[in-house]
Design an enzyme around this catalytic site. Structure first.
Site, mmCIF file in Angstrom:
data_model
loop_
_atom_site.group_PDB
_atom_site.id
_atom_site.type_symbol
_atom_site.label_atom_id
_atom_site.label_comp_id
_atom_site.label_asym_id
_atom_site.label_seq_id
_atom_site.Cartn_x
_atom_site.Cartn_y
_atom_site.Cartn_z
ATOM 1 N N GLU A 98 0.883 -1.174 0.000
ATOM 2 C CA GLU A 98 0.000 0.000 0.000
ATOM 3 C C GLU A 98 0.917 1.218 0.000
ATOM 4 O O GLU A 98 1.567 1.513 1.002
ATOM 5 C CB GLU A 98 -0.898 -0.003 1.237
ATOM 6 N N ASP A 108 -3.808 9.801 9.333
ATOM 7 C CA ASP A 108 -2.430 9.381 9.581
ATOM 8 C C ASP A 108 -1.939 9.837 10.944
ATOM 9 O O ASP A 108 -2.133 10.988 11.334
ATOM 10 C CB ASP A 108 -1.499 9.958 8.506
#
Length: 253
Positions: free
Chosen positions: A37, A48
């Site tokens: 990924e 994130d």
């Protein structure tokens, strides 16, 4: 002999350099990762944690652009054609150049699927259709915070794969694989979608606990931290990343 655990491993394109990122990709593949990924760095991420956000910021400081990230992905695809590549980023990077245009460029770079967390599965600006036109899959993201009705709608929407974020919040902190976690995954599987499960996976114990319930275990921040810690030595970086991949795939026993 125990069956190898399918691993989807997260990598930030260009971090800390293109060469060291390539070394990390090789280490992940050599450690048994089935899927890479690869994230295109973005300045304002919504999911994130500090490790990945910091990595993205470092790459962006170099003036890294989408074309650089796609060139990196193409290099990875040509070096490891047997490994599936999913591009992960955020909606504005995909929407700004035009979703059809972006998907065409991604597919020609070797991308097999797209993970865009901030484009909802039912309001995706045409992403699913554009992916299909280019031989890719759109992989929507599900979170435990979704209402039961919305979760059921996603499960029945016919996506080949769904990415299950195993808890709310940001990536990078430990996740406990509980009965509640497994129940969430099972609800997503009801419609026939295969599930990728991650968020905070960093140990072989977590990976083993999760592996029987998902198509692949997803790990990201743990690898970004190892890359950061070993950025001064290509050999050390390779070994640290490979060893962690071997642990998460159960191949180090």
């Amino acid at each position: 002999m125990e069956q190898k655990i399918n691993l989807m491993s997260h990598l930030v394109a260009g971090y800390p350099t293109d060469e060291l990122a390539f070394t990390a990709a090789k280490a992940l593949v050599d450690g048994g990762a089935a899927i890479l990924e690869i994230q295109l760095p973005f300045s304002d991420p919504s999911a994130d944690g500090p490790a990945i956000q910091g990595a993205c910021n470092e790459v962006l400081k170099r003036g890294y652009r989408t074309k650089d990230g796609l060139a990196f992905i193409k290099r990875i695809h040509e070096a490891f054609p047997q490994v599936s590549i999913y591009l992960m980023s955020y909606g504005s990077l995909v929407y700004t150049p035009g979703i059809k245009n972006f998907c065409s460029r991604a597919a020609s770079s070797g991308v097999n699927g797209m993970i865009i967390p901030d484009l909802p599965f039912d309001y995706d600006e045409g992403l699913t259709a554009a992916c299909k036109e280019n031989g890719m899959v759109n992989i929507p993201v599900a979170a435990p915070s979704m209402s039961p009705q919305r979760l059921e709608k996603l499960a029945g929407a016919g996506f080949p794969y769904v990415y299950a974020a195993l808890r709310t919040g940001i990536t990078g902190t430990d996740t406990r694989i509980s009965e509640e976690t497994i129940s969430f995954i099972e609800k997503l599987r009801k419609g026939g979608s295969r599930i990728y499960g991650g968020f905070g996976i960093s140990s072989g114990k977590q990976s083993a606990a999760l592996s029987g319930h998902v198509e692949a275990v997803v790990a990201g921040s743990v690898f970004v931290r190892l890359i950061t810690e070993n950025a001064s030595s290509e050999e050390a970086l390779y070994q640290a990343v490979k060893n962690k991949a071997l642990e998460l795939t159960g191949c180090n026993k």
